[in-house]
Design an enzyme around this catalytic site. Structure first.
Site, short mmCIF file in Angstrom:
data_model
loop_
_atom_site.label_atom_id
_atom_site.label_comp_id
_atom_site.label_asym_id
_atom_site.label_seq_id
_atom_site.Cartn_x
_atom_site.Cartn_y
_atom_site.Cartn_z
N ARG A 194 -12.35 -4.67 -6.96
CA ARG A 194 -12.05 -5.28 -5.65
C ARG A 194 -13.34 -5.48 -4.86
NH1 ARG A 194 -8.28 -2.45 -1.04
NH2 ARG A 194 -10.14 -1.16 -0.81
N TYR A 239 -10.48 1.28 10.68
CA TYR A 239 -11.72 1.59 9.96
C TYR A 239 -12.11 0.58 8.90
CZ TYR A 239 -8.49 4.02 6.69
OH TYR A 239 -7.48 4.35 5.85
N LYS A 240 -11.34 -0.48 8.78
CA LYS A 240 -11.68 -1.51 7.79
C LYS A 240 -12.46 -2.62 8.50
CE LYS A 240 -7.63 -0.32 5.02
NZ LYS A 240 -8.29 0.13 3.77
N ASP A 288 2.13 -4.72 8.48
CA ASP A 288 0.94 -3.88 8.42
C ASP A 288 -0.27 -4.81 8.31
OD1 ASP A 288 -1.21 -2.29 7.70
OD2 ASP A 288 -0.06 -1.01 6.35
N PHE A 302 0.86 -1.19 0.00
CA PHE A 302 0.00 0.00 0.00
C PHE A 302 0.89 1.24 0.00
CE2 PHE A 302 -2.89 3.16 1.87
CZ PHE A 302 -3.90 3.07 0.92
#
Lengths: 418, 418
Positions: free
Chosen positions: B377, B226-227, B201, B130
């Site tokens: 995705r 927040y995921k 991560d 990322f």
């Protein structure tokens, strides 16, 4: 000075800003003089947060990054705060905590200063600056092989600037322990003459006293969202950079929201133009929504000058009443009597007993705070503090001191967050 | 595989975790397959936030730092997340954003590695990691005179470790674009043999796949709130450090909340014992309150293994149905077919048209996302995604592709946050 509670109530009736108190939820029976630590709850905040949570997040889900303008929050709220501190639109962004922003801004300033004059390796600050600023400066000084030099008293700063070797001067505009206000314009003028970059922490200034970052020619600034901006506990902070540095300075927390094209997902970092390069991770949307409500309460005052007038009237009255009603107890006024040097708080030193005295006051509904080792600190947020609150607070302080009730054991518990 | 919507509904009836969906507010008529970007709103969150805002902040004011336990939130929520990622109590804290935590953890790891083996000056990561992780690594590489070396494909990592010169290996456990899952245990074993520190991560792992940081012998980790943890847009992130480093490592964002005695206001920094030294500024209380509600939804599943079983069943079914119903359209499965290598998402490449196809899908109520340049995705949060959602999503995808409706101009707008 006034001689009765009735006169205080009369001052409130004549106060052109008195209506602003209606914008806040304040608990009954409490005189809250700690808005410089945590601003009170704006009445608009719960409904606004509910809207963001239930509709924008719950119903809009990921689409709200575009449709509800979440991605623009750091700049949008930044532009509002900019009007309070003499910054231009686009120069100030909301992000992270004050501590993290001190790191970004001080890094940026240091890198810039060291590139220009590598032999100057000192960061100038004050021994009595708020500790987090000093901790961050210590860390960066170590990283860059610099030295943190500290003025013992504000009056030493001009001569320390003159002595040379200073790369960056980092000061808090209003001191958290004393309420003393620096002359930002004069210090910046001297710093510029000496080729020193300046970084101002506006934690106790934004929303409390007029600030003119551009007019006073500062280089960098940071500030806090949860004090006079009423953004809620741990609200996001802000960071500002002068336009002359905005497109050239680099800060090391190079997260994706500070990238020129955050959603291009390119593997290499390219900073966004202007102050957006001071963003790092994904903006804290819920916290920013609350902060915006808080900032709006300050904007509702229609300018910092009316707030400043009221703030000075409140602190002046408090000082006068303390002297008149508590004069024999040996409280020492730590905050400058000179109003040009006073923020929006009044601090009284009380030797070894400031802690239990403040605990006794809080138990009687007057909420200020204690700052180690000996400070009774009273903040006067002009948005919601009334003249009658000042009267009542001093009467309670006199009662606590006259009665010696603070000597009770229950006021002596230590070690708590204060 | 199933052959009808009825069979999907039957799978939901038999799903032992189906009841967890009741813990979320989800909009009607939407199949939400983007919980890997922004988790859905837990039903408990609005009331919990209202309590924190109205009672704790509004009524308790500054006193809530003690009385409502605000100061303990980073550790308290950290301990809950710890149970999801194989960490021990006290090892993990909630703070700041993922990007800021990558900076802290990678700094700490680098400083430690360089002190031990100063000749090793490489940070190993992946080109398709990322971007924010790479941007931060780039920044730290520049600061410490190190080099960021990037594997083009995951299979290169073992040989790059063998070649030597690596100080720290920084990887994202589940890749955001491909959904590929690294073998954390094997890579950590090799890294340890080579004397390389590891930083993971867990943005797409925590709450999505089982993680065993201690069991797999990692050194540092960060993750996102927040995921899959459903903490709300821009929720605070977390950072973990192995117990063997917790009391010795140093991170540069030395703010007051990471100090051994934050309220002693000493001018010099002394890190708190253990992982608390990874705290920096004042905790974001409102955001943390929302995060805690989100984490609680994951804890309600009673362990990651049931969630993992369902997650794999969902992604397996999605892959099978896409192949059965959209086979002729040339979609390329990017996510590994091998379930040991699959996170909780499925990604399909669709050459130049992934963007308009995803826009058309979203317009028809199936919300996944587009990742540049060519990825459709789909995230499958096992807490609230039903088998019938998988069925409906694939039927809609087939309709969009069969009809060519994505060719309409309105689906081709670019440049938005996706």
């Amino acid at each position: 000075m006034i001689a009765s509670r009735q006169e205080a109530l009369a001052l409130d009736r004549d106060d052109p800003l008195a209506h602003l108190r209606e914008r806040f939820e304040l608990p009954d029976g409490v005189v809250y003089l700690d808005g410089n630590s945590l601003g009170a709850l704006p009445r608009a905040t719960p409904a606004c947060l509910e809207e963001v949570v239930k509709r924008e997040w719950g119903q809009g889900l990921i689409g709200s990054w575009n449709e509800a303008g979440w991605a623009q929050l750091p700049a949008r709220i930044g532009d509002k705060i900019a009007t309070l501190v003499g910054a231009n639109p686009g120069e100030l962004v909301v992000a992270d905590s004050t501590s993290v922003n001190v790191y970004k801004a001080l890094s940026a300033a240091l890198v810039m200063a060291l590139a220009k004059r590598p032999q100057r390796r000192r960061i100038l600050s004050e021994r009595h600056n708020f500790p987090t600023d000093l901790y961050i400066a210590e860390s960066l000084a170590r990283q860059y092989g610099c030295e943190l030099v500290l003025a013992d008293v504000p009056e030493q700063i001009p001569e320390m600037l003159e002595q040379g070797g200073i790369a960056v001067m980092m000061l808090t505009h209003v001191n958290y322990r004393t309420g003393r206000l620096h002359d930002m314009a004069a210090l910046n003028r001297q710093a510029r003459r000496e080729g020193v970059l300046t970084l101002w922490d506006l934690a106790h200034s934004a929303g409390a006293v007029p600030v003119d970052l551009n007019g006073d020619d500062a280089d960098f600034a940071v500030g806090c969202g949860y004090k006079y901006l009423n953004g809620g506990p741990g609200a996001p902070a802000f960071v500002w950079v002068h336009g002359r540095h905005a497109d050239t300075c680099r800060q090391p927390l190079s997260g994706w929201f500070g990238h020129a094209e955050p959603f291009a997902f390119t593997p290499s970092y390219a900073p966004a133009p202007g102050s957006s390069r001071f963003l790092c991770g994904t903006p804290a949307v819920l916290a920013m929504a609350a902060l915006e409500c808080g900032v709006d309460t300050v904007l509702a005052a229609g300018g910092m000058h009316g707030l400043r007038r009221k703030s000075l009237a409140l602190t002046r009255l408090f000082i006068e009443l303390v002297e008149a009603h508590c004069g024999e107890h040996g409280l020492e006024l730590v905050t400058p009597r000179d109003e040009a040097l006073r923020g929006s708080q009044v601090c009284l030193a009380y030797a070894d007993n400031a802690y239990p005295v403040m605990q006794a006051l809080i138990a009687h509904g007057v909420v200020g705070d204690f700052r180690a080792p000996d400070i009774l600190r009273f903040g006067f947020t002009p948005l919601y503090t009334r003249y009658v609150d000042v009267w009542d607070a001093v009467q309670e302080l006199a009662r606590v001191l006259d009665s010696g009730s603070w000597r009770q054991a229950r006021y002596h518990r230590k070690g708590a967050v204060t």
